[in-house]
Structures are given as C-alpha cells and as structure tokens.
Design a protein around this motif. Structure first.
Motif, short mmCIF file in Angstrom:
data_model
loop_
_atom_site.label_atom_id
_atom_site.label_comp_id
_atom_site.label_asym_id
_atom_site.label_seq_id
_atom_site.Cartn_x
_atom_site.Cartn_y
_atom_site.Cartn_z
N LEU A 192 0.83 -1.06 0.11
CA LEU A 192 -0.06 0.01 0.01
C LEU A 192 0.82 1.34 0.13
CD1 LEU A 192 -2.71 -1.23 2.50
CD2 LEU A 192 -2.78 -1.12 -0.05
N GLY A 193 2.13 1.17 0.41
CA GLY A 193 2.97 2.23 0.45
C GLY A 193 2.74 3.50 1.46
N LEU A 194 2.18 2.84 2.47
CA LEU A 194 1.71 4.08 3.74
C LEU A 194 2.39 3.65 4.95
CD1 LEU A 194 -1.92 4.48 3.13
CD2 LEU A 194 -0.22 5.80 2.34
N SER A 195 2.79 4.46 5.59
CA SER A 195 3.37 4.33 6.91
C SER A 195 2.45 3.64 8.07
CB SER A 195 4.17 5.47 7.52
OG SER A 195 3.04 6.41 7.53
N VAL A 196 2.70 2.92 8.87
CA VAL A 196 1.73 2.17 9.68
C VAL A 196 1.68 3.01 10.86
CG1 VAL A 196 1.17 -0.05 11.06
CG2 VAL A 196 2.36 -0.26 8.80
N ILE A 197 0.45 3.40 11.32
CA ILE A 197 0.12 4.29 12.55
C ILE A 197 -0.27 3.50 13.65
CG2 ILE A 197 -2.19 4.63 12.24
CD1 ILE A 197 -1.51 7.77 13.12
N GLY A 198 -0.58 2.44 13.38
CA GLY A 198 -1.10 1.41 14.58
C GLY A 198 -1.51 -0.09 14.14
N VAL A 199 -1.06 -0.94 14.95
CA VAL A 199 -1.44 -2.37 14.60
C VAL A 199 -2.41 -2.79 15.99
CG1 VAL A 199 -0.55 -4.69 14.36
CG2 VAL A 199 0.56 -2.78 13.54
N ILE A 200 -3.63 -3.30 15.67
CA ILE A 200 -4.64 -3.62 16.57
C ILE A 200 -4.67 -5.15 16.81
CG2 ILE A 200 -6.75 -3.22 17.39
CD1 ILE A 200 -5.03 -0.79 17.10
N PRO A 201 -4.17 -5.73 17.66
CA PRO A 201 -4.11 -7.30 17.58
C PRO A 201 -5.70 -7.93 17.62
CG PRO A 201 -3.76 -6.54 19.82
CD PRO A 201 -3.66 -5.40 18.94
N GLU A 202 -5.65 -8.98 17.15
CA GLU A 202 -7.12 -9.67 17.28
C GLU A 202 -7.61 -9.98 18.86
OE1 GLU A 202 -10.15 -10.42 16.27
OE2 GLU A 202 -9.20 -11.90 14.45
N SER A 203 -8.80 -9.50 18.94
CA SER A 203 -9.19 -9.71 20.63
C SER A 203 -10.65 -10.07 20.47
CB SER A 203 -8.96 -8.34 21.23
OG SER A 203 -9.47 -8.31 22.30
N LYS A 204 -10.96 -10.96 21.48
CA LYS A 204 -12.57 -11.31 21.58
C LYS A 204 -13.11 -10.24 22.55
CE LYS A 204 -11.35 -16.23 21.52
NZ LYS A 204 -11.45 -17.35 22.54
N ASP A 205 -12.51 -9.37 23.00
CA ASP A 205 -13.00 -8.36 23.86
C ASP A 205 -13.76 -7.10 23.11
OD1 ASP A 205 -12.46 -9.69 26.23
OD2 ASP A 205 -10.50 -8.62 26.52
N VAL A 206 -13.45 -7.09 21.80
CA VAL A 206 -13.84 -6.17 20.83
C VAL A 206 -15.43 -6.11 20.63
CG1 VAL A 206 -13.78 -5.18 18.54
CG2 VAL A 206 -11.79 -5.64 19.50
#
Length: 397
Positions: free
Chosen positions: A291-305
C-alpha cells in the motif's frame, strides 16, 4: 433554446453526451442549466461519469465555506494568527472493504483524542446503516441526525450528542431512514465548517465502498486513516480507496504548493501474530510494501472487541494494559500533533550613545513550536511479535 423540462430526465440526457458537446451547451446557453431547486450542480458533478467531470466542473460557481486547507497546515504563528486561521482538523477513517473495523476504530480513536483533553466530534457517514451510536452506547439518545441538519430541520447543536462518560467527546449520528442521496457537497461542507469551529478534531466514520457516503466523507478531510485487515482482498480495496483520496479530495483539486496533500496512514486491525509467523496471513511489511503507507498502529485480534461493542463501550476504555486498548492508545499518541507554547524575550536597541552605552527595551512574544506531526518520539509498535512460550506450556501444551 431552453424549454421547460424535468430536471431528472434532462440530467440523464446530459450524462450521455460527449464532453465537447457539454462544453458547447455551456458556452451557448443563456440560462443556467440548473434552474430547478430540486437539483444542485454539486449533486450532478458527484453523480456524473468521471470522464465528464472536468468539463462540467467549469459550470459550478460554488464558493467554499470551509476554510482553505492550508489554514490547518500552518504549524507556527502568533496567538492572533491562530485565532484567525485555525480550525479543527478533519480526519477520515476509511477503507474500501466492509467489516475491517472502521467504526470500532473511529469510536476508539475519537475517545482516545478526547481522553487526552482534545475537544473531539465523531460523525457517522453511513447513511441508512448507522452503527456508531451503538459503539458509543448512545443509541437511545439519538433524536436528530446529520440529514436533519442538512435539511435545516434542526440546528447542529440540537443534533450533537455529548458523551456522558467522556467529557470532551460528542457524536453526530447518521440517518437510519434516509439514503445516501441526501448528502450534498454544499450541505456536508456547511456542517463540517461549523464542527471545525467548535472542535479541535472532527473524526469521520466513512462507510465501506466508494459510493456517495464514502466520497463525501473523504472529500474535505485533512488526514485519512486507511483501515485494513491482513488479507489480500482487504488490502486491494484499501489501495483503491487510497487512489480516490489522492485524486478526488479537495486538497487534490487545489494541489501543491497551495496546500499539502491529504496525510494518509495505515491502521492494521485484527492482526494475529502467530498466523503471520506461519504465513497464513499478510505480515506488516507485506502490507506496507503493498500500500505504500506508513503504519500508524497495529491492533491485535481480541475477543473483547465484540463484548465492548455489545456493551456500548469503546475498546480503548479497557485500559493501557489490555492489548487492543493499548494499541489504540499508542495509535492516538502517534497521531496527535503536539504544539509547545514558547515565550521569547526580544531585545530592542533604541539608541546608541557616544560612550558606547545602549538604551534598550524588552518585549515578549508568544508563539508555538510544533514537534512534527507526531510526538517527536518514535512510538514502537507493540503486540507485533509472538509472546514467549513458558516452559510448562511447551511440555504440557
């Protein structure tokens, strides 16, 4: 010669004409093409095929209400200049594919900004399929929505819903009974202009796809956070949306050097470290290259969502120690523009005497210094490496 006509039928006829024919009509008619109150030139431009848009845009004499994008690109200046020029930044949470976590991210991102003391409003642009009110737990308090504001059935202050749990946060709901044709460029701009005067950040929760709702959400944005999952179809649709933001936003139309392009960053949601290690899903570097974009965040998989959504509480409210909540808080910290107030002592030499002595006066100046768009420190991504397996777990499983 112009004769009375049905606007809808006339517009359908115009859309079938070649650009050269449209230019001929524009230069030789003595009456405005859009004489009916039921249709606007902006609505026609929005629905018109892209190959005709450039030619027809000359017919529009729209004067923008929302201040020039360059007014929020200035990072330093006196207090008086700030009061005259500054408005809130408009941030669009977008993605081409549905179900990647845009609304979840918009709710947590807006809540995180508000928790840092920044006045924030989050706007649901998913007309007809609103869900943001459920994520924030205010679904029973929705009386007016954005369409009511656009049609002047209520004021913006009447439609805004303040969050009782987060003092600096407000929400503007989408309509559940209207369709996306209710949105117009002029109406959306008027609402965003008023919101940008009231709030420091206006967060737009964009619907999926590239239809009317998504185009209106991204058109006036200063920043775009593109949300994607670590799988190929989600990244491909995100890449399509990146192209739309780069070419069809207001900043793209104005162009450099008059204003900066839309600042775009990548937010990766539902990231499973172990699956990425086993090459069952895309890795972070793969998505950055794709995608050629900088990563601002990585959200892990969570059942609490899912649990938090059902309770009407953004996942970020679960605290710094929770993986998903901590990742969203890191994202907010990485995004916020910190402006440091500085007081400078200025010495003025007013007179030089023959004996070498000086007559001086002193004044102070107050201004701001920006520590870049980010906090001046590289925020390391957490939850992107596998957790170490304990000795007993390796033995007993």
């Amino acid at each position: 010669k112009m004769t009375p006509f049905a606007p809808t039928a006339f517009l359908r006829t115009l859309r079938t004409l070649r650009p050269s024919t449209l230019c001929h009509i524009a230069h030789h008619t003595t009456r405005p093409l859009f004489s009916s109150s039921s249709i606007s030139s902006a609505a026609f431009l929005r629905d018109c095929p892209s190959s005709h848009t450039t030619q027809i845009r000359r017919l529009s004499t729209h004067t923008f209400v929302l201040s020039h994008p360059s007014s929020v690109d200035n990072t330093e200046g006196s207090d008086d200049n700030d009061k005259a020029l500054a408005r809130g930044r408009i941030v669009c949470i977008t993605s081409g594919k549905g179900g990647v976590g845009k609304t979840t991210s918009a709710a947590s991102f807006a809540t995180g900004l508000a928790l840092r003391g920044l006045k924030t409003c989050v706007v649901d642009f998913d007309i007809g399929l609103r869900n943001l009110d459920i994520h924030l737990g205010v679904e029973r308090r929705v009386i007016f929505d954005i369409v009511h504001v656009l049609t002047s059935e209520c004021t913006l202050s009447q439609a805004l819903i303040p969050d009782k749990k987060t003092p600096n946060l407000s929400m503007l709901a989408a309509s559940q009974t209207r369709d996306k044709d209710s949105l117009t460029i002029e109406g959306v701009e008027r609402v965003l202009s008023e919101l940008a005067q009231k709030f420091e950040y206006v967060v737009l929760d964009s619907p999926a796809g590239i239809e009317s709702g998504a185009r209106h959400a991204m058109y006036f944005c200063d920043d775009a956070i593109v949300v994607t999952n670590p799988e190929l179809s989600s990244c491909r649709d995100a890449d399509k949306m990146i192209g739309f933001v780069s070419s069809r936003s207001r900043r793209a139309e104005i162009g450099e050097p008059d204003c900066k392009p839309v600042s775009m960053t990548l937010l990766i949601t539902r990231y499973d470290v172990e699956r990425a290690e086993r090459e069952e899903s895309l890795a972070i570097e793969d998505m950055k290259d794709l995608l050629g974009l900088s990563v601002i965040g990585v959200i892990p998989e969570s059942k609490d969502v899912l649990t938090c959504t059902n309770l009407g509480t953004p996942i970020i409210s679960m605290g710094e120690e929770h993986p998903a909540a901590g990742a969203y808080m890191d994202m907010v910290v990485s995004f916020v523009l910190v402006r440091l107030p500085v007081t400078a002592l200025v010495i003025h030499v007013t007179q030089l005497f023959s004996d070498g002595s000086l007559l001086m006066s002193f004044t102070t100046q107050h201004y701001y210094i920006s520590q870049d768009r980010f906090l001046g420190q590289e925020k390391e991504l957490r939850f992107v490496t596998p957790e170490p397996v304990s000795f007993f777990k390796r033995i007993f499983g």
